[in-house]
Motif scaffolding. Structure first.
Motif, PDB file in Angstrom:
ATOM      1  N   UNK A  61     -35.181  13.878  55.066  1.00  0.00           N
ATOM      2  CA  UNK A  61     -36.619  14.085  54.844  1.00  0.00           C
ATOM      3  C   UNK A  61     -37.469  13.094  55.648  1.00  0.00           C
ATOM      4  N   UNK A  62     -36.834  12.379  56.573  1.00  0.00           N
ATOM      5  CA  UNK A  62     -37.567  11.461  57.435  1.00  0.00           C
ATOM      6  C   UNK A  62     -37.717  10.060  56.892  1.00  0.00           C
ATOM      7  N   UNK A  63     -37.065   9.761  55.764  1.00  0.00           N
ATOM      8  CA  UNK A  63     -37.140   8.420  55.185  1.00  0.00           C
ATOM      9  C   UNK A  63     -35.947   7.619  55.692  1.00  0.00           C
ATOM     10  N   UNK A  64     -36.237   6.568  56.445  1.00  0.00           N
ATOM     11  CA  UNK A  64     -35.162   5.790  57.053  1.00  0.00           C
ATOM     12  C   UNK A  64     -34.854   4.500  56.293  1.00  0.00           C
ATOM     13  N   UNK A  65     -35.864   3.911  55.677  1.00  0.00           N
ATOM     14  CA  UNK A  65     -35.681   2.638  54.981  1.00  0.00           C
ATOM     15  C   UNK A  65     -36.226   2.743  53.563  1.00  0.00           C
ATOM     16  N   UNK A  66     -35.718   1.872  52.681  1.00  0.00           N
ATOM     17  CA  UNK A  66     -36.157   1.870  51.292  1.00  0.00           C
ATOM     18  C   UNK A  66     -36.203   0.442  50.763  1.00  0.00           C
ATOM     19  N   UNK A  67     -37.091   0.246  49.801  1.00  0.00           N
ATOM     20  CA  UNK A  67     -37.208  -1.049  49.128  1.00  0.00           C
ATOM     21  C   UNK A  67     -36.988  -0.820  47.638  1.00  0.00           C
ATOM     22  N   UNK A  68     -36.031  -1.546  47.073  1.00  0.00           N
ATOM     23  CA  UNK A  68     -35.677  -1.397  45.661  1.00  0.00           C
ATOM     24  C   UNK A  68     -36.377  -2.487  44.844  1.00  0.00           C
ATOM     25  N   UNK A  69     -37.169  -2.091  43.834  1.00  0.00           N
ATOM     26  CA  UNK A  69     -37.771  -3.109  42.973  1.00  0.00           C
ATOM     27  C   UNK A  69     -36.781  -3.586  41.911  1.00  0.00           C
ATOM     28  N   UNK A  70     -36.889  -4.847  41.546  1.00  0.00           N
ATOM     29  CA  UNK A  70     -36.150  -5.352  40.390  1.00  0.00           C
ATOM     30  C   UNK A  70     -37.037  -5.162  39.173  1.00  0.00           C
ATOM     31  N   UNK A  71     -36.444  -4.868  38.036  1.00  0.00           N
ATOM     32  CA  UNK A  71     -37.240  -4.686  36.826  1.00  0.00           C
ATOM     33  C   UNK A  71     -36.777  -5.594  35.689  1.00  0.00           C
ATOM     34  N   UNK A  72     -35.557  -6.032  35.746  1.00  0.00           N
ATOM     35  CA  UNK A  72     -34.995  -6.906  34.716  1.00  0.00           C
ATOM     36  C   UNK A  72     -34.270  -8.060  35.393  1.00  0.00           C
ATOM     37  N   UNK A  73     -34.077  -9.107  34.644  1.00  0.00           N
ATOM     38  CA  UNK A  73     -33.333 -10.260  35.152  1.00  0.00           C
ATOM     39  C   UNK A  73     -31.937  -9.823  35.612  1.00  0.00           C
TER      40      UNK A  73
END
Length: 160
Positions: A29-41
């Motif tokens: 779909x044209x998405x090459x990179x991603x950033x994962x958020x942290x939500x818990x310790x």
């Protein structure tokens, strides 16, 4: 240079597939990179590990508003230490969420401010979660995060 998309908020760590499988599907779909958020310790190390093992994945460190009750100096030190990874590109997903439980709104605000101060110290952008707390979120950002870049996430209910 070919144009491509970056998913700045991809909870890849919460999916059942391996990150490389997810990245392949995203690339379709044209998405090459991603950033994962942290939500818990406990998820912070996981998202950093996934990022360090995958060239096109990056991570954030931080504590989600619902986790504010777990905040302490150890968590603060862990965020600072984890942010040393070259794959950490933001502090997030942080903010305020008054939707489910309003009993600790003041604590959420304190933890939000502390994490903004960490981001400012590290010269990192923040990724903000804001649900039913728009004025408080805006006021805190105005006071503690002037002239910084950030993304705001407004959870919505989808009627499908």
């Amino acid at each position: 240079m070919k144009n491509y998309l970056v998913d700045t908020h991809a909870h890849i760590d919460m999916l059942n597939d391996e990150p490389n499988v997810i990245l392949e599907e995203m690339a379709e779909y044209g998405v090459k990179k991603a950033i994962i958020p942290a939500v818990e310790e406990k998820t912070s190390d996981i998202v950093i590990k996934i990022a360090e093992e995958n060239e096109n994945i990056y991570s954030m460190v931080g504590l989600f508003p619902s986790e504010a009750k777990t905040w302490n100096e150890g968590v603060k030190c862990n965020i600072l230490n984890r942010a040393k990874s070259s794959k950490v590109v933001a502090v997030g997903e942080i903010g305020l969420d008054y939707y489910w439980d309003k009993s600790f709104n003041d604590l959420q605000k304190e933890v939000f401010v502390e994490q903004i101060k960490i981001a400012n110290f590290l010269n990192l952008p923040i990724v903000v979660h804001d649900r039913e707390a728009h004025k408080d979120t805006f006021d805190i950002l105005k006071e503690y995060n002037l002239l910084r870049f950030y993304f705001i996430v407004f959870p919505v209910a989808w009627n499908l």
